[in-house]
Scaffold this motif. Structure first.
Motif, PDB file in Angstrom:
ATOM      1  N   ASP A 232       0.589  -0.792   0.343  1.00 55.24           N
ATOM      2  CA  ASP A 232       0.041   0.616  -0.095  1.00 55.24           C
ATOM      3  C   ASP A 232       0.822   1.173   0.144  1.00 55.24           C
ATOM      4  OD1 ASP A 232       0.674  -0.383   2.764  1.00 55.24           O
ATOM      5  OD2 ASP A 232      -0.906  -0.966   4.102  1.00 55.24           O
ATOM      6  N   HIS A 250      -1.216  -2.317  -4.350  1.00 52.38           N
ATOM      7  CA  HIS A 250      -2.397  -2.970  -3.518  1.00 52.38           C
ATOM      8  C   HIS A 250      -3.324  -2.166  -2.556  1.00 52.38           C
ATOM      9  CE1 HIS A 250      -3.893  -6.635   0.596  1.00 52.38           C
ATOM     10  NE2 HIS A 250      -4.206  -6.499  -0.708  1.00 52.38           N
ATOM     11  N   ALA A 251      -4.532  -2.335  -3.804  1.00 50.64           N
ATOM     12  CA  ALA A 251      -5.971  -1.766  -2.835  1.00 50.64           C
ATOM     13  C   ALA A 251      -6.876  -2.208  -2.250  1.00 50.64           C
ATOM     14  CB  ALA A 251      -6.486  -1.769  -4.396  1.00 50.64           C
ATOM     15  N   TYR A 252      -7.367  -1.649  -1.548  1.00 54.31           N
ATOM     16  CA  TYR A 252      -8.931  -2.227  -0.890  1.00 54.31           C
ATOM     17  C   TYR A 252      -9.565  -2.658  -2.488  1.00 54.31           C
ATOM     18  CZ  TYR A 252      -7.827   0.680   2.775  1.00 54.31           C
ATOM     19  OH  TYR A 252      -6.945   0.767   3.940  1.00 54.31           O
ATOM     20  N   ARG A 256     -10.288   0.748  -3.889  1.00 53.07           N
ATOM     21  CA  ARG A 256     -10.169   1.929  -3.500  1.00 53.07           C
ATOM     22  C   ARG A 256      -8.155   2.075  -2.775  1.00 53.07           C
ATOM     23  NH1 ARG A 256     -10.511   3.510   1.154  1.00 53.07           N
ATOM     24  NH2 ARG A 256     -12.246   1.381   2.259  1.00 53.07           N
ATOM     25  N   ALA A 257      -7.027   2.795  -4.097  1.00 53.76           N
ATOM     26  CA  ALA A 257      -5.702   2.267  -3.328  1.00 53.76           C
ATOM     27  C   ALA A 257      -5.358   3.859  -2.626  1.00 53.76           C
ATOM     28  CB  ALA A 257      -5.189   2.070  -5.146  1.00 53.76           C
ATOM     29  N   VAL A 272      -2.291  -1.802 -10.169  1.00 51.70           N
ATOM     30  CA  VAL A 272      -3.275  -1.543  -8.914  1.00 51.70           C
ATOM     31  C   VAL A 272      -3.768  -3.377  -8.977  1.00 51.70           C
ATOM     32  CG1 VAL A 272      -4.715  -1.259  -7.778  1.00 51.70           C
ATOM     33  CG2 VAL A 272      -4.199   0.720  -8.958  1.00 51.70           C
ATOM     34  N   PRO A 274      -6.343  -5.126  -6.517  1.00 49.82           N
ATOM     35  CA  PRO A 274      -7.279  -4.852  -5.441  1.00 49.82           C
ATOM     36  C   PRO A 274      -7.364  -5.743  -4.593  1.00 49.82           C
ATOM     37  CG  PRO A 274      -8.347  -3.993  -7.289  1.00 49.82           C
ATOM     38  CD  PRO A 274      -6.951  -4.896  -7.978  1.00 49.82           C
TER      39      PRO A 274
END
Length: 392
Positions: A232, A250-252, A256-257, A272, A274
């Protein structure tokens, strides 16, 4: 965790120093200097954070909240006490307004005093006896954490089964992983010594080097350039992000990143990814899905206490991730404890003598070697003759 009895005999002398404050311990350790007082906000102080505080050479640690919440027997407080660092707990949130960065403070037992002797904050001085009692209570409540761990594992399996079982959702990347060894480095327990012990392996097999957040800086510190960085992006330095490695943010799970903005400001392109779970899970799944031949993990988390010590309920995902990549995974944790690539003095002496013996043996089987050997033997014979004459 039983602490050495020697610690029980230590007193609590006054400690003074410049205060450094931050609610995020890993950010604070980057700017601490030896002899300073670290003011933190860290419930369940973990081993990695405590070791970083010890390495910074702090004289004392003041925690706004309890360092042991009772959730599980965390390792950090004991590491501080073993290093002789005073720990004052639960001084309250007001410490971050009552004390400013750079203020000089004195710690007198559980009291934090300003230069005039006025009490700025008051907490509990953690002693070895107190800590052992706290850890005993925490061990008794560990069963509840195991239940939570199991529930989190099942939730992760339900929500990420396509990614976990089939690799669906793994992004396209430019780095070629197919058929290669991949060394995944996390700035976790014993990462420095284990990474150092793996130098012969790295030199021989030339694995793809993947840093997980601060693991990228760990590689740079060891003299290696990361091929990929995944995380992140809250723990790696700008220098690491600019080193030329491919950046995977590393994104949610909802996309969201927050790390993308930081990397974009540096002008570095990103990919990205997720996914639930931790960045080290994402790193293993990415490498495995892209066809890595072997995964070698340094500094990653493998035990229940380590999962809990990480302080994230999502650590349950690591359990399932390791089941997925298990046949390819080699965990280098602790390799430095069982392997030492050291040459001792007497080893060198034996090597030199063996080399000389080999050289002499080879010379004796040549014409020149035989002639030299004959002359040498004659000179030795003359020497013994004169010694004999001298004493007769």
């Amino acid at each position: 965790m039983k602490l050495p009895s020697l610690l029980r005999r230590r007193s609590a002398p006054e400690v003074g120093g410049v205060a450094r404050l931050d609610r995020r311990t890993k950010n604070l350790t980057k700017r601490l200097r030896p002899g300073e007082i670290a003011v933190i906000h860290h419930s369940d102080l973990d081993r990695v954070s405590a070791e970083a505080l010890v390495a910074a050479g702090v004289s004392a640690v003041v925690n706004a909240v309890p360092s042991v919440s009772g959730r599980y027997p965390n390792l950090g407080p004991g590491i501080l006490l073993e290093a002789g660092i005073a720990l004052v707990d639960d001084v309250g949130e007001d410490i971050f307004t009552a004390v400013k960065e750079g203020d000089r403070l004195t710690l007198d037992s559980g009291l934090l005093l300003d230069p005039d002797g006025a009490v700025v904050a008051e907490g509990t001085l953690v002693t070895t006896d107190l800590l052992e009692e706290q850890l005993r209570v925490a061990r008794e409540g560990l069963s509840a954490q195991i239940e939570d761990f199991t529930e989190n594992t099942m939730r992760y399996l339900r929500e990420e089964k396509e990614l976990l079982l089939e690799g669906i959702g793994v992004p396209e990347i430019r780095t070629v992983i197919e058929g290669r060894h991949v060394l995944i480095v996390v700035r976790g327990y014993d990462y420095r010594s284990d990474l150092d012990a793996l130098r012969p392996y790295i030199s021989e097999y030339k694995p793809l080097l993947m840093g997980v957040d601060g693991g990228a800086d760990a590689l740079l510190e060891a003299g290696y350039k990361p091929d990929m960085i995944i995380g992140d992006m809250d723990s790696c330095s700008d220098a690491a992000l600019r080193c030329g490695a491919e950046i995977i943010v590393h994104a949610y799970r909802d996309g969201r990143a927050p790390g993308v903005e930081r990397v974009a400001q540096l002008g570095v392109p990103t990919v990205v990814f997720p996914a639930l779970g931790t960045s080290e899970d994402a790193a293993m799944l990415l490498a495995d899905t892209k066809g890595a031949r072997l995964l070698v993990a340094v500094g990653t988390h493998a035990s229940l206490v380590e999962f809990l010590d990480k302080g994230r309920s999502g650590m349950a995902s690591t359990f399932l991730t390791r089941l997925r990549v298990g046949p390819k995974l080699v965990d280098a944790k602790g390799v430095s404890r069982i392997y030492r690539s050291e040459i001792k003095g007497w080893h060198l002496i034996l090597l030199v003598l063996a080399g000389m013996l080999a050289l002499l043996s080879s010379l004796l089987f040549t014409d020149i070697g035989s002639a030299v050997g004959s002359v040498f033997a004659a000179r030795i014979g003359d020497l013994f003759y004169w010694i004999k004459e001298l004493f007769t």
